[in-house]
Design a protein around this motif. Structure first.
Motif, PDB file in Angstrom:
ATOM      1  N   SER A 102      -7.364  -0.094  38.254  1.00 53.17           N
ATOM      2  CA  SER A 102      -7.668   1.331  38.398  1.00 53.17           C
ATOM      3  C   SER A 102      -8.697   1.562  39.496  1.00 53.17           C
ATOM      4  O   SER A 102      -8.902   2.695  39.937  1.00 53.17           O
ATOM      5  CB  SER A 102      -8.185   1.899  37.076  1.00 53.17           C
ATOM      6  OG  SER A 102      -9.398   1.251  36.696  1.00 53.17           O
ATOM      7  N   ALA A 110       1.559   4.522  46.414  1.00 52.41           N
ATOM      8  CA  ALA A 110       1.962   5.355  45.274  1.00 52.41           C
ATOM      9  C   ALA A 110       3.446   5.177  44.976  1.00 52.41           C
ATOM     10  O   ALA A 110       3.847   4.975  43.820  1.00 52.41           O
ATOM     11  CB  ALA A 110       1.651   6.820  45.568  1.00 52.41           C
ATOM     12  N   TRP A 161      -8.362   0.999  42.423  1.00 52.40           N
ATOM     13  CA  TRP A 161      -7.690   1.548  43.604  1.00 52.40           C
ATOM     14  C   TRP A 161      -7.921   3.053  43.718  1.00 52.40           C
ATOM     15  O   TRP A 161      -8.003   3.593  44.822  1.00 52.40           O
ATOM     16  CB  TRP A 161      -6.199   1.236  43.577  1.00 52.40           C
ATOM     17  CG  TRP A 161      -5.880  -0.120  44.129  1.00 52.40           C
ATOM     18  CD1 TRP A 161      -5.450  -1.214  43.437  1.00 52.40           C
ATOM     19  CD2 TRP A 161      -5.974  -0.533  45.506  1.00 52.40           C
ATOM     20  NE1 TRP A 161      -5.284  -2.283  44.288  1.00 52.40           N
ATOM     21  CE2 TRP A 161      -5.586  -1.895  45.555  1.00 52.40           C
ATOM     22  CE3 TRP A 161      -6.343   0.109  46.685  1.00 52.40           C
ATOM     23  CZ2 TRP A 161      -5.571  -2.618  46.752  1.00 52.40           C
ATOM     24  CZ3 TRP A 161      -6.332  -0.609  47.873  1.00 52.40           C
ATOM     25  CH2 TRP A 161      -5.945  -1.952  47.905  1.00 52.40           C
ATOM     26  N   GLY A 162      -8.053   3.726  42.567  1.00 50.84           N
ATOM     27  CA  GLY A 162      -8.359   5.155  42.609  1.00 50.84           C
ATOM     28  C   GLY A 162      -9.695   5.412  43.283  1.00 50.84           C
ATOM     29  O   GLY A 162      -9.834   6.351  44.080  1.00 50.84           O
ATOM     30  N   LEU A 163     -10.670   4.561  42.983  1.00 49.61           N
ATOM     31  CA  LEU A 163     -11.993   4.676  43.610  1.00 49.61           C
ATOM     32  C   LEU A 163     -11.914   4.346  45.098  1.00 49.61           C
ATOM     33  O   LEU A 163     -12.566   5.003  45.928  1.00 49.61           O
ATOM     34  CB  LEU A 163     -12.976   3.738  42.908  1.00 49.61           C
ATOM     35  CG  LEU A 163     -14.418   3.735  43.429  1.00 49.61           C
ATOM     36  CD1 LEU A 163     -15.048   5.114  43.275  1.00 49.61           C
ATOM     37  CD2 LEU A 163     -15.253   2.690  42.681  1.00 49.61           C
ATOM     38  N   PHE A 166      -1.689   5.437  51.478  1.00 47.28           N
ATOM     39  CA  PHE A 166      -1.760   6.033  50.143  1.00 47.28           C
ATOM     40  C   PHE A 166      -0.362   6.295  49.592  1.00 47.28           C
ATOM     41  O   PHE A 166      -0.057   5.974  48.437  1.00 47.28           O
ATOM     42  CB  PHE A 166      -2.529   7.365  50.177  1.00 47.28           C
ATOM     43  CG  PHE A 166      -3.958   7.265  50.631  1.00 47.28           C
ATOM     44  CD1 PHE A 166      -4.648   6.065  50.588  1.00 47.28           C
ATOM     45  CD2 PHE A 166      -4.628   8.390  51.102  1.00 47.28           C
ATOM     46  CE1 PHE A 166      -5.974   5.977  50.995  1.00 47.28           C
ATOM     47  CE2 PHE A 166      -5.945   8.318  51.507  1.00 47.28           C
ATOM     48  CZ  PHE A 166      -6.620   7.101  51.468  1.00 47.28           C
ATOM     49  N   TYR A 191      -9.269   4.693  47.107  1.00 47.41           N
ATOM     50  CA  TYR A 191      -8.618   5.811  47.800  1.00 47.41           C
ATOM     51  C   TYR A 191      -9.572   6.992  47.935  1.00 47.41           C
ATOM     52  O   TYR A 191      -9.639   7.624  49.007  1.00 47.41           O
ATOM     53  CB  TYR A 191      -7.360   6.251  47.046  1.00 47.41           C
ATOM     54  CG  TYR A 191      -6.284   5.207  46.973  1.00 47.41           C
ATOM     55  CD1 TYR A 191      -6.107   4.272  47.996  1.00 47.41           C
ATOM     56  CD2 TYR A 191      -5.412   5.144  45.882  1.00 47.41           C
ATOM     57  CE1 TYR A 191      -5.119   3.309  47.928  1.00 47.41           C
ATOM     58  CE2 TYR A 191      -4.413   4.180  45.816  1.00 47.41           C
ATOM     59  CZ  TYR A 191      -4.271   3.265  46.836  1.00 47.41           C
ATOM     60  OH  TYR A 191      -3.282   2.312  46.759  1.00 47.41           O
ATOM     61  N   ALA A 192     -10.315   7.293  46.864  1.00 46.47           N
ATOM     62  CA  ALA A 192     -11.274   8.405  46.916  1.00 46.47           C
ATOM     63  C   ALA A 192     -12.331   8.147  47.985  1.00 46.47           C
ATOM     64  O   ALA A 192     -12.711   9.050  48.740  1.00 46.47           O
ATOM     65  CB  ALA A 192     -11.922   8.594  45.551  1.00 46.47           C
TER      66      ALA A 192
END
Length: 265
Positions: A77, A46, A79-81, A42, A83-84
């Motif tokens: 976007s 980032a 990738w946000g899902l 992560f 990572y979550a």
């Protein structure tokens, strides 16, 4: 005889406690190793865009290589899902550690380390080597998928995050290979890049359909998301890509609808 029996029982209890203690320590080591590897992934991902690494963001370098299999910027976007989802998996692993967690942990760590390696290779424009790292990520996620798919009792909090991750990496692998071939000045056997992209979209659609038949809808929806992103980016710019994307979207949505209809009939 009583003394012997008592000594034997005491020894058995001590041995059982030792085995239990060893098992708990090993379990904790697995949990911490997986967590550290994922958190490191992560952070590196980032920093790749915050710093950015080598003075260029991941997306900017991707856009600098003109291939027809890269979705519009908004699609990343997801990738946000991802990572979550992986955070949810970490929580699930700590609260309900299973034999599946024990089986997949080497692959989770391998995929995380390969992801970190890919970031550096990509940002320093070592495109050929980045393909190797990407293939390792893909192979690790396929291994995880196969292990988790063996049992129908595995929690969705363990399967769903990796289904989403595998779906995106399946698309990213094709794009990564296409970028490497472009850098190598491959002529595509005389076939235009647009047509090759259309062929890759058809392959991706086939993977999505297969996953639907296996009832792994998350994987297919990620593929659908990527193909929509490709259509948005190249609409009006490439007829082969536009046609293949449109047909891919229609095929995936139709198969999902038909499969859900049959399952609920």
């Amino acid at each position: 005889l009583y003394l012997f029996t008592f000594s034997f029982l005491l020894g058995t209890i001590k041995y059982s406690n030792f085995i239990y203690s060893y098992s708990m320590k090993k379990e904790l080591i697995i949990k911490l190793s997986v967590t550290i590897s994922l958190v490191a992934m992560f952070v590196v991902n980032a920093l790749a865009n915050i710093l950015p690494i080598n003075g260029i963001t991941t997306g900017a370098l991707s856009d600098a290589i003109p291939i027809y299999f890269v979705p519009a910027g908004y699609a990343f976007s997801i990738w946000g899902l991802i990572y979550a989802g992986l955070v949810v998996y970490i929580i699930s692993m700590f609260t309900n550690f299973t034999k599946e967690d024990k089986a997949i942990y080497p692959w989770v760590i391998t995929s995380s380390l390969a992801n970190i390696a890919w970031i550096f290779l990509w940002h320093y424009r070592l495109i050929y080597l980045s393909v190797i790292a990407m293939v390792i990520i893909l192979a690790s996620l396929i291994a995880i998928f196969l292990i988790l798919n063996k049992s129908k009792k595995v929690s969705i909090f363990k399967t769903l995050p990796f289904d989403i991750y595998l779906g995106w990496i399946s698309v990213a692998s094709i794009a990564n290979i296409a970028a490497a071939l472009y850098i190598a000045n491959w002529n595509g056997f005389g076939i235009s890049p647009e047509v090759w992209s259309a062929i890759m979209i058809i392959i991706a659609t086939g993977l999505a359909v297969y996953s639907i038949l296996k009832k792994r809808y998350a994987y297919s929806l990620v593929i659908l998301w990527a193909i929509i992103g490709i259509l948005v980016k190249f609409s009006g710019l490439s007829n082969p890509v536009e046609i293949a994307s449109t047909l891919g979207i229609l095929t995936i949505t139709s198969v999902i609808g038909f499969k859900l209809y049959l399952d609920n009939k």
